[in-house]
Write a protein that holds these residues in place. Structure first.
Motif, mmCIF file in Angstrom:
data_model
loop_
_atom_site.group_PDB
_atom_site.id
_atom_site.type_symbol
_atom_site.label_atom_id
_atom_site.label_comp_id
_atom_site.label_asym_id
_atom_site.label_seq_id
_atom_site.Cartn_x
_atom_site.Cartn_y
_atom_site.Cartn_z
ATOM 1 N N ALA A 1 0.818 -1.219 0.000
ATOM 2 C CA ALA A 1 0.000 0.000 0.000
ATOM 3 C C ALA A 1 0.855 1.273 0.000
ATOM 4 O O ALA A 1 0.462 2.290 -0.570
ATOM 5 C CB ALA A 1 -0.953 0.007 1.189
ATOM 6 N N ALA A 2 2.034 1.217 0.631
ATOM 7 C CA ALA A 2 2.900 2.404 0.680
ATOM 8 C C ALA A 2 3.613 2.652 -0.637
ATOM 9 O O ALA A 2 4.173 3.741 -0.850
ATOM 10 C CB ALA A 2 3.922 2.285 1.814
ATOM 11 N N GLY A 3 3.678 1.660 -1.517
ATOM 12 C CA GLY A 3 4.104 1.886 -2.888
ATOM 13 C C GLY A 3 5.589 1.958 -3.163
ATOM 14 O O GLY A 3 5.985 2.222 -4.305
ATOM 15 N N VAL A 4 6.452 1.709 -2.170
ATOM 16 C CA VAL A 4 7.891 1.877 -2.408
ATOM 17 C C VAL A 4 8.629 0.557 -2.176
ATOM 18 O O VAL A 4 8.893 -0.187 -3.109
ATOM 19 C CB VAL A 4 8.477 3.006 -1.533
ATOM 20 N N GLY A 5 8.968 0.254 -0.943
ATOM 21 C CA GLY A 5 9.696 -0.974 -0.644
ATOM 22 C C GLY A 5 10.144 -0.987 0.797
ATOM 23 O O GLY A 5 10.270 0.064 1.439
ATOM 24 N N GLY A 6 10.392 -2.198 1.314
ATOM 25 C CA GLY A 6 10.844 -2.335 2.685
ATOM 26 C C GLY A 6 9.726 -2.734 3.623
ATOM 27 O O GLY A 6 8.628 -3.112 3.203
ATOM 28 N N ALA A 7 10.024 -2.653 4.914
ATOM 29 C CA ALA A 7 9.067 -3.035 5.946
ATOM 30 C C ALA A 7 9.511 -2.413 7.261
ATOM 31 O O ALA A 7 10.589 -1.808 7.353
ATOM 32 C CB ALA A 7 8.995 -4.558 6.078
ATOM 33 N N PHE A 8 8.675 -2.572 8.273
ATOM 34 C CA PHE A 8 9.047 -2.080 9.602
ATOM 35 C C PHE A 8 8.403 -2.954 10.663
ATOM 36 O O PHE A 8 7.393 -3.619 10.424
ATOM 37 C CB PHE A 8 8.634 -0.619 9.795
ATOM 38 N N VAL A 9 9.019 -2.962 11.832
ATOM 39 C CA VAL A 9 8.435 -3.567 13.020
ATOM 40 C C VAL A 9 8.223 -2.451 14.026
ATOM 41 O O VAL A 9 9.115 -1.630 14.256
ATOM 42 C CB VAL A 9 9.358 -4.650 13.609
ATOM 43 N N ALA A 10 7.031 -2.425 14.627
ATOM 44 C CA ALA A 10 6.723 -1.466 15.682
ATOM 45 C C ALA A 10 6.305 -2.234 16.924
ATOM 46 O O ALA A 10 5.539 -3.202 16.841
ATOM 47 C CB ALA A 10 5.618 -0.507 15.240
ATOM 48 N N ALA A 11 6.828 -1.820 18.062
ATOM 49 C CA ALA A 11 6.544 -2.518 19.312
ATOM 50 C C ALA A 11 7.007 -1.625 20.467
ATOM 51 O O ALA A 11 7.438 -0.476 20.259
ATOM 52 C CB ALA A 11 7.262 -3.867 19.347
ATOM 53 N N HIS A 12 6.904 -2.153 21.680
ATOM 54 C CA HIS A 12 7.455 -1.478 22.847
ATOM 55 C C HIS A 12 8.936 -1.201 22.603
ATOM 56 O O HIS A 12 9.641 -2.008 21.991
ATOM 57 C CB HIS A 12 7.263 -2.360 24.076
ATOM 58 N N SER A 13 9.416 -0.074 23.079
ATOM 59 C CA SER A 13 10.795 0.329 22.799
ATOM 60 C C SER A 13 11.809 -0.717 23.257
ATOM 61 O O SER A 13 12.856 -0.913 22.610
ATOM 62 C CB SER A 13 11.095 1.676 23.463
ATOM 63 N N SER A 14 11.511 -1.428 24.334
ATOM 64 C CA SER A 14 12.439 -2.465 24.801
ATOM 65 C C SER A 14 12.519 -3.616 23.813
ATOM 66 O O SER A 14 13.594 -4.190 23.583
ATOM 67 C CB SER A 14 12.000 -2.987 26.176
ATOM 68 N N MET A 15 11.378 -3.979 23.214
ATOM 69 C CA MET A 15 11.380 -5.047 22.215
ATOM 70 C C MET A 15 12.187 -4.639 20.988
ATOM 71 O O MET A 15 12.938 -5.437 20.429
ATOM 72 C CB MET A 15 9.950 -5.400 21.826
ATOM 73 N N ILE A 16 12.040 -3.389 20.555
ATOM 74 C CA ILE A 16 12.809 -2.919 19.394
ATOM 75 C C ILE A 16 14.305 -2.951 19.703
ATOM 76 O O ILE A 16 15.120 -3.351 18.862
ATOM 77 C CB ILE A 16 12.350 -1.510 18.974
ATOM 78 N N GLU A 17 14.672 -2.567 20.913
ATOM 79 C CA GLU A 17 16.089 -2.614 21.284
ATOM 80 C C GLU A 17 16.600 -4.055 21.267
ATOM 81 O O GLU A 17 17.740 -4.319 20.851
ATOM 82 C CB GLU A 17 16.304 -1.992 22.658
ATOM 83 N N LEU A 18 15.761 -4.996 21.692
ATOM 84 C CA LEU A 18 16.153 -6.406 21.634
ATOM 85 C C LEU A 18 16.407 -6.842 20.195
ATOM 86 O O LEU A 18 17.378 -7.563 19.914
ATOM 87 C CB LEU A 18 15.073 -7.279 22.265
ATOM 88 N N LEU A 19 15.552 -6.400 19.259
ATOM 89 C CA LEU A 19 15.753 -6.753 17.855
ATOM 90 C C LEU A 19 17.059 -6.167 17.330
ATOM 91 O O LEU A 19 17.796 -6.824 16.587
ATOM 92 C CB LEU A 19 14.581 -6.256 17.015
ATOM 93 N N ILE A 20 17.350 -4.939 17.686
ATOM 94 C CA ILE A 20 18.601 -4.309 17.239
ATOM 95 C C ILE A 20 19.809 -5.104 17.728
ATOM 96 O O ILE A 20 20.797 -5.290 17.004
ATOM 97 C CB ILE A 20 18.672 -2.851 17.724
ATOM 98 N N GLN A 21 19.728 -5.602 18.947
ATOM 99 C CA GLN A 21 20.866 -6.297 19.543
ATOM 100 C C GLN A 21 20.956 -7.766 19.159
ATOM 101 O O GLN A 21 22.049 -8.343 19.156
ATOM 102 C CB GLN A 21 20.793 -6.177 21.077
ATOM 103 N N ARG A 22 19.792 -8.388 18.794
ATOM 104 C CA ARG A 22 19.812 -9.841 18.686
ATOM 105 C C ARG A 22 19.289 -10.398 17.358
ATOM 106 O O ARG A 22 19.450 -11.585 17.078
ATOM 107 C CB ARG A 22 18.992 -10.429 19.844
ATOM 108 N N ALA A 23 18.650 -9.586 16.536
ATOM 109 C CA ALA A 23 18.041 -10.107 15.310
ATOM 110 C C ALA A 23 19.067 -10.149 14.184
ATOM 111 O O ALA A 23 19.439 -9.115 13.606
ATOM 112 C CB ALA A 23 16.848 -9.238 14.914
ATOM 113 N N ARG A 24 19.521 -11.328 13.838
ATOM 114 C CA ARG A 24 20.579 -11.485 12.837
ATOM 115 C C ARG A 24 20.182 -10.924 11.465
ATOM 116 O O ARG A 24 21.028 -10.316 10.782
ATOM 117 C CB ARG A 24 20.971 -12.963 12.734
ATOM 118 N N PRO A 25 18.941 -11.109 10.989
ATOM 119 C CA PRO A 25 18.579 -10.531 9.687
ATOM 120 C C PRO A 25 18.645 -9.004 9.662
ATOM 121 O O PRO A 25 18.690 -8.414 8.583
ATOM 122 C CB PRO A 25 17.138 -11.023 9.472
#
Length: 394
Positions: free
Chosen positions: A244-268
């Motif tokens: 629907a946004a027409g460009v490319g990519g994706a995002f994850v939105a969640a509690h700020s602590s969960m996002i920090e966990l993804l930054i530190q631990r999500a290999r992809p």
């Protein structure tokens, strides 16, 4: 049999089952009318639901972004590839969907597939984790669950009672329920309010893949969370930016602590080059359009197109699945007939893909019609007339 002969044997088996896939080369911008092999076609196969892929403002913003930030990012986000454009986009996305989350923060990804792998492998990395996966989930969620190395339990489609029984019997320290919001091959919505209630009762994460809902549902286009008026710290929300946004990519939105966990631990996320900043810059304009009066008008037009399908499509043998979303599937049944009907439509200048196993269950091969706000009522009238005619031909 040598190695190449073995490969050719596998290909021949696919062909015998009418399961060979075909790539077509599109020679024009993404739009309802495209040029394929030098021929003009009316396409009902794009996920450009709001018609933003060729929107003049979005195209201009992409051009401006390239001039500001160059062509590429040059590195992963955690090295030197995280540009101001990425940060502005993440801040904007956190604001856009944040009223439905606790302490919201967003993280951008190159693709929705990558975002789903990142979420599930990071969440499922704990030694005592269980993932509860919807039976019709997208392949990226299935693969993410497999790669997480957690125990995976699959519950039947939209069966809240079965999910509740699984959660009640689980002794896992970390429980993760994962589901599409809008199912990509059926077009229907998951019962998210009931699923979230179970997650809060049993202290489970709810991972929502809103790839086909973000931008298209909800009064302001904020997706499934807005559509159902949900708010919870248990939610980990993924939206794609190439539909629907027409460009490319994706995002994850969640509690700020969960996002920090993804930054530190999500290999992809950690080990891949960041998307070109110009895309993030263009997406700022896409999000503005989605949330504006123009975005509301485009969503209303989509509903008018669906209403026209309701009125003008008169099927006797085939089954049109119940859907109020831009995804409008028609169950044909056999692989062979689905391919034949798809070819018949193509011969009439209408491009509608035939979807076959393993993407859908055996015996449920279908035409997957996708509507765009860039389609006209006349476009849909041409499609329905062709479908009604082809169904009468055996």
């Amino acid at each position: 049999m040598n190695m190449i002969d073995a490969v050719n044997h596998k290909l021949a088996l696919l062909d015998e089952q009418s399961l060979t896939r075909l790539r077509r080369v599109v020679e024009s911008p993404c739009a309802p009318r495209v040029v394929v092999g030098g021929r003009s076609m009316l396409a009902f196969c794009s996920n450009d639901y709001l018609g933003l892929a060729s929107h003049p403002r979005v195209v201009a913003a992409l051009r401006e972004g390239a001039e500001m930030y160059g062509a590429g990012s040059g590195a992963s986000h955690l090295i030197s590839g995280h540009s101001l454009a990425h940060q502005l986009l993440e801040d904007r996305l956190a604001e856009f969907v944040g009223e439905h989350l606790e302490s919201p923060r967003a993280l951008s990804f190159c693709t929705g597939y990558m975002a789903n792998l990142a979420m599930l492998t990071a969440l499922g990395a704990d030694g005592d984790a269980e993932i509860f996966s919807e039976s019709l989930n997208h392949a990226s969620l299935i693969d993410g669950a497999r790669l997480a190395r957690a125990q995976v339990k699959v519950y039947p489609h939209a069966d809240v009672q079965a999910l509740g029984a699984l959660l009640a019997s689980s002794n896992a320290t970390s429980k993760i329920v994962v589901t599409d919001s809008v199912f990509s091959m059926d077009g229907n919505l998951a019962p998210l309010p009931e699923i979230l209630a179970l997650c809060e009762r049993y202290n489970a994460w709810l991972v929502i893949d809103d790839a086909h809902g973000f931008g298209t549902i909800g009064a302001s286009g904020r997706g499934a969370l807005e559509h159902f008026n949900l708010r919870s710290q248990n939610v980990v929300y993924m939206g794609t930016l190439g539909k629907a946004a027409g460009v490319g990519g994706a995002f994850v939105a969640a509690h700020s602590s969960m996002i920090e966990l993804l930054i530190q631990r999500a290999r992809p996320y950690i080990y891949t080059t960041a998307a070109p900043p110009a895309l993030a810059h263009a997406l700022l304009t896409s999000i503005d359009i989605i949330g504006s009066d123009e975005g509301a008008s485009r969503r209303a037009h989509l509903q008018a197109l669906i209403a026209q399908l309701d009125r003008d499509l008169h099927l006797k043998r085939w089954e049109r699945m119940v859907s109020r979303t831009a995804i409008q599937p028609i169950i044909i049944g056999s692989n062979e007939e689905a391919l034949r009907i798809g070819a018949g439509l193509y011969g009439k200048g209408l491009w509608v893909p035939a979807i076959r196993p393993p993407t859908v269950a055996a015996g449920t091969a279908r035409l997957r019609l996708t509507l765009s706000a860039a389609h006209t009522l006349e476009d849909v009238a041409q499609l329905t007339a062709a479908l009604n005619e082809l169904e009468d031909l055996r």
